[in-house]
Design a protein around this motif. Structure first.
Motif, PDB file in Angstrom:
ATOM      1  N   SER A 162       0.880  -1.092  -0.024  1.00  0.00           N
ATOM      2  CA  SER A 162      -0.213  -0.085  -0.049  1.00  0.00           C
ATOM      3  C   SER A 162       0.990   1.189  -0.132  1.00  0.00           C
ATOM      4  CB  SER A 162      -0.945   0.035   1.158  1.00  0.00           C
ATOM      5  OG  SER A 162       0.046   0.288   2.540  1.00  0.00           O
ATOM      6  N   PRO A 163       0.304   2.366  -0.586  1.00  0.00           N
ATOM      7  CA  PRO A 163       1.216   3.639  -0.524  1.00  0.00           C
ATOM      8  C   PRO A 163       1.522   3.981   1.003  1.00  0.00           C
ATOM      9  CG  PRO A 163      -0.569   3.824  -2.075  1.00  0.00           C
ATOM     10  CD  PRO A 163      -0.953   2.518  -1.341  1.00  0.00           C
ATOM     11  N   ASP A 164       0.534   3.856   1.860  1.00  0.00           N
ATOM     12  CA  ASP A 164       0.650   4.346   3.072  1.00  0.00           C
ATOM     13  C   ASP A 164       1.898   3.450   3.854  1.00  0.00           C
ATOM     14  OD1 ASP A 164       0.165   5.801   5.412  1.00  0.00           O
ATOM     15  OD2 ASP A 164      -0.774   4.001   6.266  1.00  0.00           O
ATOM     16  N   TYR A 165       1.823   2.047   3.522  1.00  0.00           N
ATOM     17  CA  TYR A 165       3.078   1.155   4.014  1.00  0.00           C
ATOM     18  C   TYR A 165       4.409   1.671   3.504  1.00  0.00           C
ATOM     19  CZ  TYR A 165       5.898  -2.684   5.038  1.00  0.00           C
ATOM     20  OH  TYR A 165       7.035  -3.573   5.521  1.00  0.00           O
ATOM     21  N   GLU A 166       4.521   2.096   2.235  1.00  0.00           N
ATOM     22  CA  GLU A 166       5.641   2.442   1.510  1.00  0.00           C
ATOM     23  C   GLU A 166       6.112   3.833   2.006  1.00  0.00           C
ATOM     24  OE1 GLU A 166       5.107   2.490  -2.676  1.00  0.00           O
ATOM     25  OE2 GLU A 166       5.141   0.138  -2.777  1.00  0.00           O
ATOM     26  N   ARG A 167       5.024   4.725   2.385  1.00  0.00           N
ATOM     27  CA  ARG A 167       5.629   6.080   2.949  1.00  0.00           C
ATOM     28  C   ARG A 167       6.040   5.970   4.308  1.00  0.00           C
ATOM     29  NH1 ARG A 167       2.273   9.154   6.109  1.00  0.00           N
ATOM     30  NH2 ARG A 167       2.723  11.311   6.293  1.00  0.00           N
ATOM     31  N   ARG A 168       5.556   4.995   5.103  1.00  0.00           N
ATOM     32  CA  ARG A 168       5.953   4.967   6.474  1.00  0.00           C
ATOM     33  C   ARG A 168       7.307   4.191   6.579  1.00  0.00           C
ATOM     34  NH1 ARG A 168       0.716   2.295   9.055  1.00  0.00           N
ATOM     35  NH2 ARG A 168       1.309   1.102   7.263  1.00  0.00           N
ATOM     36  N   ASN A 169       7.495   3.292   5.744  1.00  0.00           N
ATOM     37  CA  ASN A 169       8.776   2.569   5.477  1.00  0.00           C
ATOM     38  C   ASN A 169      10.048   3.616   5.119  1.00  0.00           C
ATOM     39  OD1 ASN A 169       9.979   0.330   6.156  1.00  0.00           O
ATOM     40  ND2 ASN A 169      10.150  -0.146   3.944  1.00  0.00           N
ATOM     41  N   PHE A 170       9.578   4.251   4.137  1.00  0.00           N
ATOM     42  CA  PHE A 170      10.646   5.333   3.613  1.00  0.00           C
ATOM     43  C   PHE A 170      10.895   6.556   4.944  1.00  0.00           C
ATOM     44  CE2 PHE A 170      11.887   9.379   1.372  1.00  0.00           C
ATOM     45  CZ  PHE A 170      12.780   8.625   0.489  1.00  0.00           C
ATOM     46  N   ILE A 171       9.820   7.036   5.695  1.00  0.00           N
ATOM     47  CA  ILE A 171      10.126   7.752   6.727  1.00  0.00           C
ATOM     48  C   ILE A 171      11.077   7.023   7.836  1.00  0.00           C
ATOM     49  CG2 ILE A 171       9.099   9.035   8.799  1.00  0.00           C
ATOM     50  CD1 ILE A 171       6.702   9.436   6.860  1.00  0.00           C
ATOM     51  N   LYS A 172      10.510   5.772   8.146  1.00  0.00           N
ATOM     52  CA  LYS A 172      11.430   4.943   8.920  1.00  0.00           C
ATOM     53  C   LYS A 172      13.027   4.859   8.704  1.00  0.00           C
ATOM     54  CE  LYS A 172      10.932   0.406   9.130  1.00  0.00           C
ATOM     55  NZ  LYS A 172      10.032  -0.751   9.247  1.00  0.00           N
ATOM     56  N   ARG A 173      13.124   4.636   7.278  1.00  0.00           N
ATOM     57  CA  ARG A 173      14.523   4.540   6.812  1.00  0.00           C
ATOM     58  C   ARG A 173      15.160   5.746   7.070  1.00  0.00           C
ATOM     59  NH1 ARG A 173      12.190   1.488   2.391  1.00  0.00           N
ATOM     60  NH2 ARG A 173      12.743   3.465   1.151  1.00  0.00           N
ATOM     61  N   ARG A 174      14.486   6.715   6.637  1.00  0.00           N
ATOM     62  CA  ARG A 174      15.107   8.272   6.735  1.00  0.00           C
ATOM     63  C   ARG A 174      15.511   8.522   8.012  1.00  0.00           C
ATOM     64  NH1 ARG A 174      14.240  12.047   2.167  1.00  0.00           N
ATOM     65  NH2 ARG A 174      15.514  13.749   2.579  1.00  0.00           N
ATOM     66  N   ALA A 175      14.515   8.170   9.176  1.00  0.00           N
ATOM     67  CA  ALA A 175      14.791   8.776  10.525  1.00  0.00           C
ATOM     68  C   ALA A 175      15.928   8.061  11.077  1.00  0.00           C
ATOM     69  CB  ALA A 175      13.616   8.301  11.309  1.00  0.00           C
TER      70      ALA A 175
ATOM     71  N   LYS B 148       9.698  12.895   8.595  1.00  0.00           N
ATOM     72  CA  LYS B 148       8.335  12.899   8.014  1.00  0.00           C
ATOM     73  C   LYS B 148       8.077  14.087   7.278  1.00  0.00           C
ATOM     74  CE  LYS B 148       3.525  12.653   9.515  1.00  0.00           C
ATOM     75  NZ  LYS B 148       2.725  12.958  10.505  1.00  0.00           N
ATOM     76  N   LYS B 149       8.534  15.266   7.902  1.00  0.00           N
ATOM     77  CA  LYS B 149       8.377  16.477   7.266  1.00  0.00           C
ATOM     78  C   LYS B 149       8.937  16.583   5.985  1.00  0.00           C
ATOM     79  CE  LYS B 149       8.570  21.478   8.573  1.00  0.00           C
ATOM     80  NZ  LYS B 149       9.102  22.097   9.719  1.00  0.00           N
ATOM     81  N   GLU B 150      10.131  16.212   5.704  1.00  0.00           N
ATOM     82  CA  GLU B 150      11.039  16.141   4.464  1.00  0.00           C
ATOM     83  C   GLU B 150      10.280  15.221   3.638  1.00  0.00           C
ATOM     84  OE1 GLU B 150      14.981  14.507   5.407  1.00  0.00           O
ATOM     85  OE2 GLU B 150      15.517  16.262   6.755  1.00  0.00           O
ATOM     86  N   VAL B 151       9.766  14.041   3.778  1.00  0.00           N
ATOM     87  CA  VAL B 151       9.087  13.134   2.924  1.00  0.00           C
ATOM     88  C   VAL B 151       7.806  13.831   2.359  1.00  0.00           C
ATOM     89  CG1 VAL B 151       7.756  11.072   2.785  1.00  0.00           C
ATOM     90  CG2 VAL B 151       9.934  11.174   4.025  1.00  0.00           C
ATOM     91  N   GLU B 152       7.115  14.637   3.330  1.00  0.00           N
ATOM     92  CA  GLU B 152       5.976  15.298   2.878  1.00  0.00           C
ATOM     93  C   GLU B 152       6.012  16.331   2.124  1.00  0.00           C
ATOM     94  OE1 GLU B 152       3.937  16.017   6.655  1.00  0.00           O
ATOM     95  OE2 GLU B 152       3.047  14.263   6.850  1.00  0.00           O
TER      96      GLU B 152
END
Length: 61
Positions: free
Chosen positions: A19-32, A54-58
């Motif tokens: 899901s796009p939401d899962y991918e987004r959270r995973n990307f935030i997690k890796r970046r953090a 999260k702010k950077e990804v958004e």
């Protein structure tokens, strides 16, 4: 006679979609996680790392 269950085969391309939401959270997690490494994995900054990531990804969206 033993009973065996047969799994329904699904199209592999469908089962690999996330899901796009899962991918987004995973990307935030890796970046953090990378942010925490940059600051030396010291205690007390995990929430700020997450919020900044999260702010950077958004902002990229």
């Amino acid at each position: 006679m033993s009973k065996t269950k047969v799994k329904k085969q699904t199209d592999q391309s469908e089962s690999n979609k996330l899901s796009p939401d899962y991918e987004r959270r995973n990307f935030i997690k890796r970046r953090a996680y990378l942010k925490s490494h940059t600051r030396g994995l010291r205690d007390g900054g995990m929430l700020n790392d997450w919020l900044q990531a999260k702010k950077e990804v958004e902002n990229q969206s």
